[in-house]
Design a protein around this motif. Structure first.
Motif, mmCIF file in Angstrom:
data_model
loop_
_atom_site.group_PDB
_atom_site.id
_atom_site.type_symbol
_atom_site.label_atom_id
_atom_site.label_comp_id
_atom_site.label_asym_id
_atom_site.label_seq_id
_atom_site.Cartn_x
_atom_site.Cartn_y
_atom_site.Cartn_z
ATOM 1 N N LEU A 64 -9.497 -17.054 -28.582
ATOM 2 C CA LEU A 64 -8.565 -16.169 -27.889
ATOM 3 C C LEU A 64 -7.888 -15.294 -28.932
ATOM 4 C CD1 LEU A 64 -6.123 -16.885 -25.007
ATOM 5 C CD2 LEU A 64 -5.170 -16.058 -27.168
ATOM 6 N N ALA A 65 -7.702 -14.017 -28.587
ATOM 7 C CA ALA A 65 -7.051 -13.073 -29.497
ATOM 8 C C ALA A 65 -5.777 -12.533 -28.856
ATOM 9 C CB ALA A 65 -8.000 -11.921 -29.829
ATOM 10 N N ARG A 66 -4.752 -12.372 -29.674
ATOM 11 C CA ARG A 66 -3.543 -11.713 -29.186
ATOM 12 C C ARG A 66 -3.737 -10.200 -29.192
ATOM 13 N NH1 ARG A 66 1.846 -15.106 -30.441
ATOM 14 N NH2 ARG A 66 0.879 -17.055 -31.114
ATOM 15 N N ARG A 67 -2.983 -9.535 -28.345
ATOM 16 C CA ARG A 67 -3.032 -8.081 -28.292
ATOM 17 C C ARG A 67 -2.598 -7.501 -29.640
ATOM 18 N NH1 ARG A 67 -3.802 -4.882 -24.048
ATOM 19 N NH2 ARG A 67 -3.661 -6.662 -22.634
ATOM 20 N N SER A 68 -3.216 -6.424 -30.035
ATOM 21 C CA SER A 68 -2.971 -5.822 -31.339
ATOM 22 C C SER A 68 -1.502 -5.476 -31.543
ATOM 23 C CB SER A 68 -3.816 -4.549 -31.478
ATOM 24 O OG SER A 68 -3.418 -3.802 -32.594
ATOM 25 N N SER A 69 -1.063 -5.591 -32.792
ATOM 26 C CA SER A 69 0.322 -5.247 -33.130
ATOM 27 C C SER A 69 0.435 -3.794 -33.566
ATOM 28 C CB SER A 69 0.832 -6.157 -34.251
ATOM 29 O OG SER A 69 0.019 -6.026 -35.411
ATOM 30 N N GLY A 70 -0.598 -2.993 -33.316
ATOM 31 C CA GLY A 70 -0.556 -1.587 -33.671
ATOM 32 C C GLY A 70 0.154 -0.761 -32.617
ATOM 33 N N GLY A 71 0.313 0.535 -32.890
ATOM 34 C CA GLY A 71 0.910 1.457 -31.934
ATOM 35 C C GLY A 71 2.337 1.088 -31.588
ATOM 36 N N THR A 72 2.674 1.301 -30.306
ATOM 37 C CA THR A 72 4.044 1.044 -29.851
ATOM 38 C C THR A 72 4.435 -0.410 -30.032
ATOM 39 O OG1 THR A 72 3.800 2.788 -28.202
ATOM 40 C CG2 THR A 72 5.616 1.265 -27.894
ATOM 41 N N ARG A 73 3.508 -1.329 -29.744
ATOM 42 C CA ARG A 73 3.816 -2.750 -29.899
ATOM 43 C C ARG A 73 4.206 -3.058 -31.353
ATOM 44 N NH1 ARG A 73 1.941 -6.323 -25.884
ATOM 45 N NH2 ARG A 73 1.674 -7.959 -27.423
ATOM 46 N N GLY A 74 3.466 -2.471 -32.300
ATOM 47 C CA GLY A 74 3.763 -2.736 -33.701
ATOM 48 C C GLY A 74 5.120 -2.204 -34.108
ATOM 49 N N ASP A 118 -5.449 -10.293 -25.801
ATOM 50 C CA ASP A 118 -6.478 -9.254 -25.896
ATOM 51 C C ASP A 118 -7.758 -9.828 -25.290
ATOM 52 O OD1 ASP A 118 -8.283 -7.296 -26.512
ATOM 53 O OD2 ASP A 118 -8.286 -7.695 -28.672
ATOM 54 N N TYR A 119 -7.975 -9.554 -24.021
ATOM 55 C CA TYR A 119 -9.099 -10.168 -23.320
ATOM 56 C C TYR A 119 -10.445 -9.667 -23.824
ATOM 57 C CZ TYR A 119 -5.531 -12.000 -20.304
ATOM 58 O OH TYR A 119 -4.426 -12.669 -19.851
ATOM 59 N N ALA A 120 -10.477 -8.437 -24.322
ATOM 60 C CA ALA A 120 -11.729 -7.901 -24.846
ATOM 61 C C ALA A 120 -12.142 -8.614 -26.130
ATOM 62 C CB ALA A 120 -11.604 -6.404 -25.096
ATOM 63 N N GLY A 121 -11.238 -9.374 -26.731
ATOM 64 C CA GLY A 121 -11.552 -10.126 -27.927
ATOM 65 C C GLY A 121 -11.481 -11.622 -27.741
ATOM 66 N N SER A 122 -11.475 -12.084 -26.463
ATOM 67 C CA SER A 122 -11.297 -13.510 -26.168
ATOM 68 C C SER A 122 -12.473 -14.068 -25.390
ATOM 69 C CB SER A 122 -10.008 -13.724 -25.361
ATOM 70 O OG SER A 122 -8.876 -13.250 -26.065
ATOM 71 N N GLU A 123 -12.820 -15.303 -25.679
ATOM 72 C CA GLU A 123 -13.898 -15.979 -24.957
ATOM 73 C C GLU A 123 -13.371 -16.887 -23.849
ATOM 74 O OE1 GLU A 123 -17.209 -17.603 -27.304
ATOM 75 O OE2 GLU A 123 -16.206 -16.766 -29.064
ATOM 76 N N ALA A 124 -12.096 -17.235 -23.913
ATOM 77 C CA ALA A 124 -11.517 -18.123 -22.900
ATOM 78 C C ALA A 124 -10.013 -17.935 -22.894
ATOM 79 C CB ALA A 124 -11.878 -19.578 -23.187
ATOM 80 N N PHE A 125 -9.371 -18.368 -21.794
ATOM 81 C CA PHE A 125 -7.911 -18.302 -21.680
ATOM 82 C C PHE A 125 -7.462 -19.324 -20.649
ATOM 83 C CE2 PHE A 125 -9.823 -15.189 -18.885
ATOM 84 C CZ PHE A 125 -9.154 -15.354 -17.679
ATOM 85 N N VAL A 126 -6.153 -19.629 -20.666
ATOM 86 C CA VAL A 126 -5.580 -20.643 -19.775
ATOM 87 C C VAL A 126 -4.491 -19.994 -18.935
ATOM 88 C CG1 VAL A 126 -4.470 -22.905 -19.607
ATOM 89 C CG2 VAL A 126 -6.057 -22.425 -21.493
ATOM 90 N N ARG A 127 -4.500 -20.279 -17.656
ATOM 91 C CA ARG A 127 -3.471 -19.800 -16.734
ATOM 92 C C ARG A 127 -2.978 -20.974 -15.885
ATOM 93 N NH1 ARG A 127 -3.854 -14.178 -15.503
ATOM 94 N NH2 ARG A 127 -4.293 -13.114 -17.460
ATOM 95 N N GLY A 128 -1.844 -20.752 -15.220
ATOM 96 C CA GLY A 128 -1.334 -21.734 -14.264
ATOM 97 C C GLY A 128 -1.080 -23.091 -14.873
ATOM 98 N N HIS A 129 -1.321 -24.134 -14.099
ATOM 99 C CA HIS A 129 -1.124 -25.508 -14.552
ATOM 100 C C HIS A 129 -2.388 -26.021 -15.221
ATOM 101 C CE1 HIS A 129 2.613 -27.490 -12.500
ATOM 102 N NE2 HIS A 129 2.836 -27.124 -13.739
#
Length: 501
Positions: free
Chosen positions: A231-241, A293-304
């Motif tokens: 799983l990848a976090r969203r980039s810290s570039g641009g406005t977020r950075g 960053d879903y375009a850089g992730s193979e899996a993720f967890v939601r909910g319970h």
């Protein structure tokens, strides 16, 4: 009820969670039958839409036994036009349209019980356990007044009423004296119900959607995936950075809003959800929806603890070819099963295969992870994989409770092996009603006294009259308040209850 009826543990769904378990109690179906895996439905673009009553695959108990009086059952908003009366429960955004059926029942509640509330905002109490316990007590008082009104003013063959207060209390306060006082108060309410049903030779079932137990540690499931490179976090570039370097993140923004008196409800009432989403995407933080960053992730967890492989045929930014999905899933199982608490060296998670739990729904979670006793799974992107809890004192356990009393119920009987899907078929069999073929549960025959009619009579299985239920649901709009704000209001309520980040 222990002495005069049948009793035993009631196995919840996996995960042991309200939006799965209460629909399973009401329909007798596993989650892959009724379709609810969380309070919100995961969409192809990774966003959520609030699960409404017309999306729950029935039929429900109140579709099968009529007339019915239904009150405070989670996942029933907007109120369905049933043969009887309904007051919706958890997930109801307001006491406006969609709160009751018939609509004029809301006016009667406002007149008779003006203090009635749908729920409590956990965040408002900020660790003040004494004040929180008092507020929970007031909530029970208003629920009791609603119950007494419905018993006196409505006619029903089926009464289905839920008290959610013990769940709210135990999540934040795990103190024996406080909890026992609360259950003594619930016993007073139950005494009223028992007197009512005894006078009419009715059968009474008392069930819970799950159990409870203390927790002291939290497992940050998405952080586990991140550290493993899945799983990848969203980039810290641009406005977020820029915002991040200035110290502006979601936690600081929430703190600022709190200081100026703007809470979640005010925010969603004042701003369109699209604007809230856009800002949330730009402000860095640890939210499992906005900061991955879903375009850089193979899996993720939601909910319970619902784990999803980011398949290219399921999600719009999917990175995993369907042919490789099983291999990724095996890696996830190994990863979560091997996770240990650095303080103890002990395993912290139980891992379940979604294909085994939910074989009939291709859109179900790929895996489910639940914390071993004492551990709670969360989705926030923290810096550590396993950490101490902060506000939460206790979490769900899979063992709930089942009690039954009535003229045909075996006194002093222990019931073993019961699950939440068994409640509806047992209830229907007790009163001589046929059981829909869609039901996954079984009749708990040990509930009934030897020689009684339900004990001797074979179960009658029939095809459900789905068209009747579907026709009624077609009359119900998911945004029952008519202005498109229902989803946003429910989002705020879920945040206030501590169910989402």
């Amino acid at each position: 009820m222990f002495e005069e009826g049948a009793a035993g543990p009631l196995e919840s769904t996996t995960p042991a969670s309200t939006p799965l378990a209460w629909p399973s109690i009401a329909t007798g179906r596993r989650p892959d039958g009724h379709g609810s895996y969380w309070f919100r439905r995961l969409e192809r673009d990774y966003s959520h839409s609030v699960v409404t009553s017309d999306e729950i695959g029935g039929p429900n108990a109140w579709d099968l036994v009529t007339p019915a009086t239904v009150a405070n059952v989670p996942m029933t908003y907007p109120a369905q036009p049933i043969d009887g009366n309904m007051v919706t429960g958890m997930m109801t955004p307001s006491k406006g349209p969609g709160f009751t059926h018939p609509p004029e029942l809301a006016d009667a509640i406002a007149e008779r019980i003006p203090e009635y509330r749908i729920g409590l905002d956990w965040q408002r109490f900020d660790g003040d356990e004494r004040e929180f316990a008092r507020e929970v007590g007031d909530l029970v008082d208003s629920r009791e007044r609603l119950l007494e009104y419905l018993l006196a003013e409505t006619t029903f063959r089926l009464g289905f009423v839920v008290f959610t207060a013990p769940d709210r209390l135990q999540h934040l306060v795990w103190d024996e004296e406080t909890i026992l006082d609360h259950y003594r108060r619930l016993d007073e309410v139950l005494a009223t119900v028992r007197s009512y049903v005894a006078e009419r030779d009715m059968t009474l079932f008392v069930v819970s959607d799950h159990g409870f137990g203390p927790v002291s540690r939290v497992v940050s499931a998405n952080r586990v995936l991140e550290r493993a490179g899945l799983l990848a976090r969203r980039s810290s570039g641009g406005t977020r950075g820029v915002l991040g370097r200035l110290g502006v993140d979601k936690e600081s923004v929430r703190g600022w809003l709190d200081r100026v008196g703007i809470d979640d409800a005010t925010l969603v009432e004042s701003l369109p959800q699209g604007l809230v989403d856009m800002v949330a995407m730009q402000v860095p933080g640890d939210n499992a929806v906005y900061d991955v960053d879903y375009a850089g992730s193979e899996a993720f967890v939601r909910g319970h603890g619902s784990v999803y492989v980011n398949r290219s045929d399921r999600f719009e930014a999917g990175t995993v070819d369907p042919a490789a999905a099983d291999a990724v899933k095996r890696r996830l199982v190994e990863l979560f099963e091997s996770l240990t608490d650095p303080e103890t060296g002990e395993r912290v998670l139980e891992v379940y295969d979604g294909d085994d739990l939910f074989p009939n729904d291709p859109n179900s979670p790929d895996l489910v992870i639940e914390g071993i006793e004492g551990y709670l799974v969360q989705t926030a992107l923290t810096d550590e994989e396993v950490l101490d809890t902060e506000q939460t004192a206790a979490g769900h356990r899979p063992e709930g409770i089942l009690f039954a009393t009535g003229p045909d119920v075996a006194a002093g009987t222990r019931v073993d092996g019961a699950t939440v899907t068994d409640v509806l078929p047992t209830l229907l069999h007790a009163i001589g009603e046929p059981i829909p073929s869609t039901v996954d549960g079984e009749v708990l025959r040990t509930v009934f006294a030897e020689g009684s009619d339900p004990a001797e009579r074979p179960s009658r299985i029939v095809e459900p009259a789905a068209t009747d239920v579907d026709d009624r649901r077609a009359q119900v709009s998911p945004s029952a308040d008519g202005d498109g704000d229902a989803d946003e209001s429910v989002e705020a309520r879920l945040r206030g209850l501590g169910y989402i980040d």
